[in-house]
Design an enzyme around this catalytic site. Structure first.
Site, PDB file in Angstrom:
ATOM      1  N   GLU A 146      -2.754   3.857  -6.445  1.00  0.00           N
ATOM      2  CA  GLU A 146      -3.949   4.681  -6.256  1.00  0.00           C
ATOM      3  C   GLU A 146      -4.296   5.402  -7.542  1.00  0.00           C
ATOM      4  O   GLU A 146      -3.523   6.254  -8.014  1.00  0.00           O
ATOM      5  CB  GLU A 146      -3.749   5.700  -5.132  1.00  0.00           C
ATOM      6  CG  GLU A 146      -4.958   6.586  -4.920  1.00  0.00           C
ATOM      7  CD  GLU A 146      -4.801   7.589  -3.799  1.00  0.00           C
ATOM      8  OE1 GLU A 146      -5.636   8.506  -3.706  1.00  0.00           O
ATOM      9  OE2 GLU A 146      -3.848   7.456  -3.023  1.00  0.00           O
ATOM     10  N   LYS A 278      10.477   7.874  12.095  1.00  0.00           N
ATOM     11  CA  LYS A 278       9.335   7.065  11.673  1.00  0.00           C
ATOM     12  C   LYS A 278       8.163   7.106  12.658  1.00  0.00           C
ATOM     13  O   LYS A 278       7.405   6.149  12.769  1.00  0.00           O
ATOM     14  CB  LYS A 278       9.771   5.614  11.427  1.00  0.00           C
ATOM     15  CG  LYS A 278      10.871   5.499  10.383  1.00  0.00           C
ATOM     16  CD  LYS A 278      11.411   4.098  10.242  1.00  0.00           C
ATOM     17  CE  LYS A 278      12.573   4.094   9.256  1.00  0.00           C
ATOM     18  NZ  LYS A 278      13.201   2.772   9.146  1.00  0.00           N
ATOM     19  N   ASP A 354      13.306   5.221   2.130  1.00  0.00           N
ATOM     20  CA  ASP A 354      12.661   4.390   3.142  1.00  0.00           C
ATOM     21  C   ASP A 354      11.204   4.832   3.240  1.00  0.00           C
ATOM     22  O   ASP A 354      10.915   5.919   3.760  1.00  0.00           O
ATOM     23  CB  ASP A 354      13.356   4.579   4.490  1.00  0.00           C
ATOM     24  CG  ASP A 354      12.852   3.615   5.556  1.00  0.00           C
ATOM     25  OD1 ASP A 354      11.719   3.113   5.411  1.00  0.00           O
ATOM     26  OD2 ASP A 354      13.573   3.372   6.544  1.00  0.00           O
ATOM     27  N   HIS A 452     -12.893   9.873  -9.110  1.00  0.00           N
ATOM     28  CA  HIS A 452     -12.531   8.545  -8.622  1.00  0.00           C
ATOM     29  C   HIS A 452     -13.507   7.483  -9.110  1.00  0.00           C
ATOM     30  O   HIS A 452     -13.119   6.352  -9.405  1.00  0.00           O
ATOM     31  CB  HIS A 452     -12.441   8.543  -7.092  1.00  0.00           C
ATOM     32  CG  HIS A 452     -11.127   9.041  -6.579  1.00  0.00           C
ATOM     33  ND1 HIS A 452     -10.064   8.206  -6.356  1.00  0.00           N
ATOM     34  CD2 HIS A 452     -10.697  10.290  -6.271  1.00  0.00           C
ATOM     35  CE1 HIS A 452      -9.034   8.905  -5.915  1.00  0.00           C
ATOM     36  NE2 HIS A 452      -9.395  10.179  -5.858  1.00  0.00           N
TER      37      HIS A 452
END
Length: 467
Positions: A146, A278, A354, A452
């Protein structure tokens, strides 16, 4: 100066001699490709493949040899990956040419990180910093695709450093696992719940649990019932490991022990989702999971104006309306922030964590208020469930270990077990603090879209690329 920064970021005008001078060199010629990467019509490549490998590829394609046994049968992880890749190419008819094969230690992932490998994905790693946190300077590695993310976090680090630095506190350190068991009746389930939560029994349960590891130490058990189903949330410290395997082993020890006094207990699953791993869950937001960290800084008024290009009042108002009220309107769960998950995930990937645990690790509430008679800005991030480790899993891979080493937290801390993982958690929180500060400032100053559009868009002429 701002003009110099602009020149540095944008570079010389196209077509100028200066542009030619700093233009990146053309990519080096491709190294000799493995014969297994030849196209389906490349007979020469087929001929270069050893006959033995050709036979194995044919057997895999025909389904006679399972792909997952190649490493074991061949004893060569790189060779196994190449044969598997060629088999996939022939089965699918797809070339996967852009996926690198060579240059990776496949033996390092065998049995612990990834099964059935056919290559590896490359991700750029940027450095934000120095992040001045608790009197130390950290250069924070961030793996991301990004645009503007690393630059924005870096600006936040600059504002924090020029204001004297940030301070962090680890409020809690404990990984959880919650099995679910079914009892014959709800009354019987309540009896087991009372047994587990009775302080008289804790020492015995702790002794049984702690047999799983020399680092595992049971902290407590919290239970919840749904009819005759009992959910038992065990929490324990896990040293410098993230600790999921460690706590699961300890839980299994306890379940085996309980079976003697509760033979009618039917264990449905070692994980009953009351952990909660998660998945967004209120129990993690309220009780915490992994490392619970709060990080704060006071940003000076002149830094807010000079570095962040906005003012204290605008930032405080924006945070209330966006991060607090806006998230409440959305019914957010642990999402009272601007973009904590951006920084969390980038650091997680760079350091071998993770990445799926960014779900709960990104739980964060960002607070801003004017201090010192309204001149300066106090900013804090409170993150109750940062799940990180410095040993095990992806942390032992070469690239990820290098990023951990850059932060000074590689491996286990022998003198103070668990301190490396806790330090990494504070760096994550400090990075989030910097990222929140910079993005909120960009929003307050109306810079987000402009940035951006300027730095996060390819300069290629897509019409030429397509043609």
């Amino acid at each position: 100066s701002d003009d110099e920064e602009e020149d540095f970021l944008v570079g010389p005008a196209r077509g100028s001699s200066a542009a030619a001078a700093v233009a990146p060199p053309p990519p080096p010629s491709s190294p000799a490709q493995c014969s297994l990467l030849g196209s389906p019509h490349d007979d020469a490549a087929r001929e270069r493949m050893p006959e033995e490998d050709e036979e194995i590829v044919s057997s895999v394609v025909a389904g006679k040899v399972p792909s997952y046994v190649l490493e074991t049968k061949l004893g060569d992880c790189r060779r196994a990956a190449g044969i598997r890749r060629e088999a996939v190419r022939r089965i699918t008819g797809r070339q996967i040419e852009g996926l690198p094969l060579d240059g990776f230690d496949y033996a390092s992932i065998l049995g612990q990180c990834c099964e059935l490998p056919v290559g590896y994905v490359q991700l750029p790693v940027g450095i934000a910093g120095p992040l001045l946190l608790d009197g130390q300077r950290f250069y924070v590695p961030m793996a991301t695709t990004e645009g503007c993310l690393v630059a924005s976090t870096n600006r936040g680090c600059k504002a924090i450093a020029e204001s004297g630095g940030a301070v962090s506190v680890v409020l809690r350190d404990g990984m959880t696992r919650a099995p679910v068991a079914r009892l014959p009746t709800a009354r019987r389930a309540a009896e087991l719940k009372a047994f587990l939560e009775d302080s008289v029994n804790f020492n015995t349960l702790s002794m049984v649990f702690n047999r799983s590891s020399r680092f595992a130490r049971l902290q407590g058990v919290q239970c919840a019932m749904a009819g005759r189903n009992l959910y038992m949330r065990f929490s324990c410290c896990t040293g410098d490991a993230m600790g999921m395997n460690m706590v699961s082993k300890g839980v299994q020890n306890v379940l085996d022990y309980l079976q003697d006094d509760f033979p009618d207990m039917d264990v449905i699953s070692i994980s009953g989702n009351f952990c909660s791993d998660k998945k967004p869950a209120a129990v993690n937001w309220i009780e915490g999971r992994g490392k619970s960290v709060v990080c704060e800084a006071v940003i000076k008024e002149d830094v807010v104006k000079k570095v962040l290009k906005t003012n204290v009042q605008s930032l405080v108002e924006l945070n209330v309306i966006k991060n607090l009220a806006g998230s409440a309107v959305a019914g957010a769960l642990g999402g009272f922030n601007a973009h904590a998950s951006n920084i969390v995930t980038a650091i997680f990937i760079a350091t071998g964590q993770d990445p799926a645990q960014n779900v709960e690790s990104s739980h964060c509430i960002t607070m801003l208020e004017a201090v010192n008679d309204g001149r300066d800005l106090h900013i804090s991030v409170t993150m109750p469930s940062i799940e990180v480790g410095t040993v095990g899993g992806g942390t032992q891979l070469a690239s990820q270990a290098a990023c951990l080493d850059l932060l000074g937290v590689k491996g286990a801390n022998r003198e103070s077990p668990g301190s490396n993982a806790r330090l990494l958690a504070t760096v994550v929180a400090g990075g989030v603090l910097a990222g929140e500060l910079s993005l909120l400032s960009a929003l307050a100053a109306g810079q987000l879209v402009k940035s951006h559009m300027k730095y996060n868009r390819s300069s290629k002429d897509m019409s030429k690329v397509i043609s």
